[in-house]
Design a protein around this motif. Structure first.
Motif, PDB file in Angstrom:
ATOM      1  N   ILE A   1       0.855  -1.180   0.000  1.00  0.00           N
ATOM      2  CA  ILE A   1       0.000   0.000   0.000  1.00  0.00           C
ATOM      3  C   ILE A   1       0.891   1.230   0.000  1.00  0.00           C
ATOM      4  CG2 ILE A   1      -1.813  -1.249   1.237  1.00  0.00           C
ATOM      5  CD1 ILE A   1      -1.154   0.588   3.669  1.00  0.00           C
ATOM      6  N   ALA A   2       0.413   2.309  -0.591  1.00  0.00           N
ATOM      7  CA  ALA A   2       1.194   3.542  -0.713  1.00  0.00           C
ATOM      8  C   ALA A   2       0.282   4.731  -0.479  1.00  0.00           C
ATOM      9  CB  ALA A   2       1.853   3.624  -2.095  1.00  0.00           C
ATOM     10  N   ALA A   3       0.726   5.663   0.343  1.00  0.00           N
ATOM     11  CA  ALA A   3      -0.061   6.865   0.616  1.00  0.00           C
ATOM     12  C   ALA A   3      -0.165   7.701  -0.663  1.00  0.00           C
ATOM     13  CB  ALA A   3       0.586   7.677   1.736  1.00  0.00           C
ATOM     14  N   ARG A   4      -1.388   7.914  -1.117  1.00  0.00           N
ATOM     15  CA  ARG A   4      -1.585   8.601  -2.391  1.00  0.00           C
ATOM     16  C   ARG A   4      -0.994  10.010  -2.383  1.00  0.00           C
ATOM     17  NH1 ARG A   4      -5.038   7.817  -6.584  1.00  0.00           N
ATOM     18  NH2 ARG A   4      -6.192   6.215  -5.421  1.00  0.00           N
ATOM     19  N   ASP A   5      -1.140  10.748  -1.269  1.00  0.00           N
ATOM     20  CA  ASP A   5      -0.687  12.134  -1.260  1.00  0.00           C
ATOM     21  C   ASP A   5       0.824  12.243  -1.400  1.00  0.00           C
ATOM     22  OD1 ASP A   5      -0.598  10.945   1.345  1.00  0.00           O
ATOM     23  OD2 ASP A   5      -0.184  12.909   2.206  1.00  0.00           O
ATOM     24  N   TYR A   6       1.569  11.235  -0.910  1.00  0.00           N
ATOM     25  CA  TYR A   6       3.031  11.287  -1.021  1.00  0.00           C
ATOM     26  C   TYR A   6       3.523  10.684  -2.326  1.00  0.00           C
ATOM     27  CZ  TYR A   6       7.986  10.441  -0.128  1.00  0.00           C
ATOM     28  OH  TYR A   6       9.357  10.408  -0.235  1.00  0.00           O
ATOM     29  N   TRP A   7       3.013   9.519  -2.670  1.00  0.00           N
ATOM     30  CA  TRP A   7       3.562   8.771  -3.797  1.00  0.00           C
ATOM     31  C   TRP A   7       3.022   9.201  -5.158  1.00  0.00           C
ATOM     32  CZ3 TRP A   7       7.872   6.141  -3.565  1.00  0.00           C
ATOM     33  CH2 TRP A   7       8.299   5.639  -2.334  1.00  0.00           C
ATOM     34  N   THR A   8       2.117  10.183  -5.184  1.00  0.00           N
ATOM     35  CA  THR A   8       1.675  10.724  -6.480  1.00  0.00           C
ATOM     36  C   THR A   8       2.028  12.206  -6.613  1.00  0.00           C
ATOM     37  OG1 THR A   8      -0.556  11.228  -5.630  1.00  0.00           O
ATOM     38  CG2 THR A   8      -0.222   9.059  -6.630  1.00  0.00           C
TER      39      THR A   8
ATOM     40  N   TYR B   1      -2.998   2.398  -3.871  1.00  0.00           N
ATOM     41  CA  TYR B   1      -3.010   3.725  -3.263  1.00  0.00           C
ATOM     42  C   TYR B   1      -4.109   3.816  -2.208  1.00  0.00           C
ATOM     43  CZ  TYR B   1       0.018   5.407  -7.040  1.00  0.00           C
ATOM     44  OH  TYR B   1       1.064   5.595  -7.906  1.00  0.00           O
ATOM     45  N   VAL B   2      -3.765   4.442  -1.081  1.00  0.00           N
ATOM     46  CA  VAL B   2      -4.745   4.673  -0.020  1.00  0.00           C
ATOM     47  C   VAL B   2      -4.719   6.140   0.369  1.00  0.00           C
ATOM     48  CG1 VAL B   2      -4.659   2.322   0.891  1.00  0.00           C
ATOM     49  CG2 VAL B   2      -3.061   4.029   1.760  1.00  0.00           C
ATOM     50  N   GLU B   3      -5.855   6.612   0.845  1.00  0.00           N
ATOM     51  CA  GLU B   3      -5.965   7.977   1.341  1.00  0.00           C
ATOM     52  C   GLU B   3      -5.675   7.987   2.837  1.00  0.00           C
ATOM     53  OE1 GLU B   3      -6.373  10.399  -0.651  1.00  0.00           O
ATOM     54  OE2 GLU B   3      -7.245   9.498  -2.457  1.00  0.00           O
ATOM     55  N   ARG B   4      -4.784   8.874   3.254  1.00  0.00           N
ATOM     56  CA  ARG B   4      -4.490   8.971   4.682  1.00  0.00           C
ATOM     57  C   ARG B   4      -5.555   9.768   5.427  1.00  0.00           C
ATOM     58  NH1 ARG B   4       2.035   9.854   5.223  1.00  0.00           N
ATOM     59  NH2 ARG B   4       1.792  11.369   3.553  1.00  0.00           N
ATOM     60  N   GLU B   5      -6.289  10.591   4.716  1.00  0.00           N
ATOM     61  CA  GLU B   5      -7.378  11.347   5.309  1.00  0.00           C
ATOM     62  C   GLU B   5      -8.691  10.868   4.702  1.00  0.00           C
ATOM     63  OE1 GLU B   5      -7.045  13.429   7.757  1.00  0.00           O
ATOM     64  OE2 GLU B   5      -4.846  13.365   7.777  1.00  0.00           O
ATOM     65  N   ARG B   6      -9.626  10.499   5.579  1.00  0.00           N
ATOM     66  CA  ARG B   6     -10.915  10.001   5.099  1.00  0.00           C
ATOM     67  C   ARG B   6     -11.676  11.131   4.414  1.00  0.00           C
ATOM     68  NH1 ARG B   6     -14.219   5.417   7.826  1.00  0.00           N
ATOM     69  NH2 ARG B   6     -16.020   5.282   6.435  1.00  0.00           N
TER      70      ARG B   6
ATOM     71  N   PRO C   1      -9.945   0.050  -1.574  1.00  0.00           N
ATOM     72  CA  PRO C   1      -8.917  -0.397  -2.536  1.00  0.00           C
ATOM     73  C   PRO C   1      -8.196  -1.659  -2.085  1.00  0.00           C
ATOM     74  CG  PRO C   1      -8.761   1.970  -2.151  1.00  0.00           C
ATOM     75  CD  PRO C   1      -9.704   1.435  -1.116  1.00  0.00           C
ATOM     76  N   LEU C   2      -7.969  -1.814  -0.770  1.00  0.00           N
ATOM     77  CA  LEU C   2      -7.320  -3.015  -0.251  1.00  0.00           C
ATOM     78  C   LEU C   2      -8.235  -4.220  -0.392  1.00  0.00           C
ATOM     79  CD1 LEU C   2      -5.877  -0.522   1.143  1.00  0.00           C
ATOM     80  CD2 LEU C   2      -5.258  -2.108   2.960  1.00  0.00           C
ATOM     81  N   ALA C   3      -9.513  -4.028  -0.081  1.00  0.00           N
ATOM     82  CA  ALA C   3     -10.473  -5.127  -0.198  1.00  0.00           C
ATOM     83  C   ALA C   3     -10.587  -5.593  -1.650  1.00  0.00           C
ATOM     84  CB  ALA C   3     -11.834  -4.685   0.335  1.00  0.00           C
ATOM     85  N   GLU C   4     -10.588  -4.653  -2.587  1.00  0.00           N
ATOM     86  CA  GLU C   4     -10.683  -5.017  -4.000  1.00  0.00           C
ATOM     87  C   GLU C   4      -9.458  -5.822  -4.433  1.00  0.00           C
ATOM     88  OE1 GLU C   4     -11.214  -1.322  -5.978  1.00  0.00           O
ATOM     89  OE2 GLU C   4     -13.321  -1.105  -5.368  1.00  0.00           O
ATOM     90  N   ALA C   5      -8.276  -5.431  -3.941  1.00  0.00           N
ATOM     91  CA  ALA C   5      -7.054  -6.176  -4.276  1.00  0.00           C
ATOM     92  C   ALA C   5      -7.112  -7.592  -3.703  1.00  0.00           C
ATOM     93  CB  ALA C   5      -5.827  -5.437  -3.745  1.00  0.00           C
ATOM     94  N   LEU C   6      -7.585  -7.733  -2.477  1.00  0.00           N
ATOM     95  CA  LEU C   6      -7.701  -9.064  -1.865  1.00  0.00           C
ATOM     96  C   LEU C   6      -8.740  -9.912  -2.582  1.00  0.00           C
ATOM     97  CD1 LEU C   6      -7.482  -8.048   1.897  1.00  0.00           C
ATOM     98  CD2 LEU C   6      -5.759  -9.321   0.600  1.00  0.00           C
ATOM     99  N   GLU C   7      -9.807  -9.299  -3.021  1.00  0.00           N
ATOM    100  CA  GLU C   7     -10.830 -10.037  -3.768  1.00  0.00           C
ATOM    101  C   GLU C   7     -10.286 -10.564  -5.086  1.00  0.00           C
ATOM    102  OE1 GLU C   7     -13.885  -7.122  -3.995  1.00  0.00           O
ATOM    103  OE2 GLU C   7     -14.712  -7.579  -1.997  1.00  0.00           O
ATOM    104  N   ARG C   8      -9.291  -9.873  -5.646  1.00  0.00           N
ATOM    105  CA  ARG C   8      -8.659 -10.346  -6.889  1.00  0.00           C
ATOM    106  C   ARG C   8      -7.609 -11.416  -6.629  1.00  0.00           C
ATOM    107  NH1 ARG C   8      -8.986  -4.725  -8.339  1.00  0.00           N
ATOM    108  NH2 ARG C   8      -6.905  -4.387  -7.462  1.00  0.00           N
ATOM    109  N   GLY C   9      -7.323 -11.687  -5.370  1.00  0.00           N
ATOM    110  CA  GLY C   9      -6.345 -12.724  -5.046  1.00  0.00           C
ATOM    111  C   GLY C   9      -4.945 -12.211  -4.782  1.00  0.00           C
TER     112      GLY C   9
END
Length: 213
Positions: free
Chosen positions: A72-79, A96-101, A110-118
């Motif tokens: 996982i990568a913080a979107r605000d930093y890594w983009t 990519y994940v958002e650090r602020e909701r 996004p993490l759940a979708e990745a896990l659902e893909r295996g």
């Protein structure tokens, strides 16, 4: 526009160069205690003291696991720049994940979708980088993923010394021998409360700090 034919080749070549550089700079030693490297769906969860943590775990994994494991990568930093975005997308295949909701958005989606893909994941349950010798209290994300995906193997990991490779305020990395120690998997027990599980997961990470030292 469809990607140019050379872009996957460039990403692969840069990936190997980056891997070689990280291993030359840090050693990127992987220590497997309690579980072997295995091509099964896993969530690796680790302490977090540097933006380089995701690179360190990625470099420590064997090739057959790197291809199925997404940090996982913080979107605000890594983009912030096109180069960072391209590296995390083309080389790491990061989530990519958002650090602020934002509003009603589920930050774990996004993490759940990745896990659902295996896919397997590398996550940092503290949420933000810490600077103390021990990790900060873990946030609820790891618990919620364990509850939703009970068949995914949860593997604790301790990243050692990577924060010293790029001290705060420095622009030139310092060669320091680093390691990632992977421990015995844990699981969410039936009826286990959230805080009890998160504290136990944090303890499993801390317990790896002095293993093999």
């Amino acid at each position: 526009m469809a990607p140019s034919w050379w872009q996957p080749l460039a990403a692969r070549g840069l990936g190997w160069l980056l891997l070689g550089f990280v291993r030359l700079l840090t050693g990127a030693q992987a220590r497997w205690y309690g579980c072997p490297p295995k091509a099964e769906q896993r969530i690796y969860f680790a302490n977090h003291q540097s933006h380089a943590d995701l690179v360190m775990i990625w470099a420590a994994l064997p090739q057959e696991l790197r291809g199925i494991t997404r940090p996982i990568a913080a979107r605000d930093y890594w983009t912030k720049s096109e180069l960072r975005r391209w590296i995390t997308t083309a080389i790491f295949n990061a989530v990519y994940v958002e650090r602020e909701r934002k509003g009603d958005e589920d930050p774990l989606q996004p993490l759940a979708e990745a896990l659902e893909r295996g896919d397997s994941l590398i996550i940092f349950p503290e949420g933000t980088r810490g600077h103390a010798p021990e990790p900060q209290p873990f946030k609820a994300g790891l618990y919620n993923l364990a509850l939703r995906f009970p068949d995914v193997v949860l593997v604790p990991a301790w990243i050692s010394n990577v924060q010293r490779v790029m001290p705060k305020g420095e622009v030139v990395p310092v060669p320091i021998l680093c390691s990632v120690t992977f421990g015995a998997p844990i699981r969410l027990e039936p009826g286990e409360e959230r805080r009890a599980f998160l504290d136990r997961a944090r303890d499993a990470v801390i317990a790896l700090r002095d293993v093999g030292a």
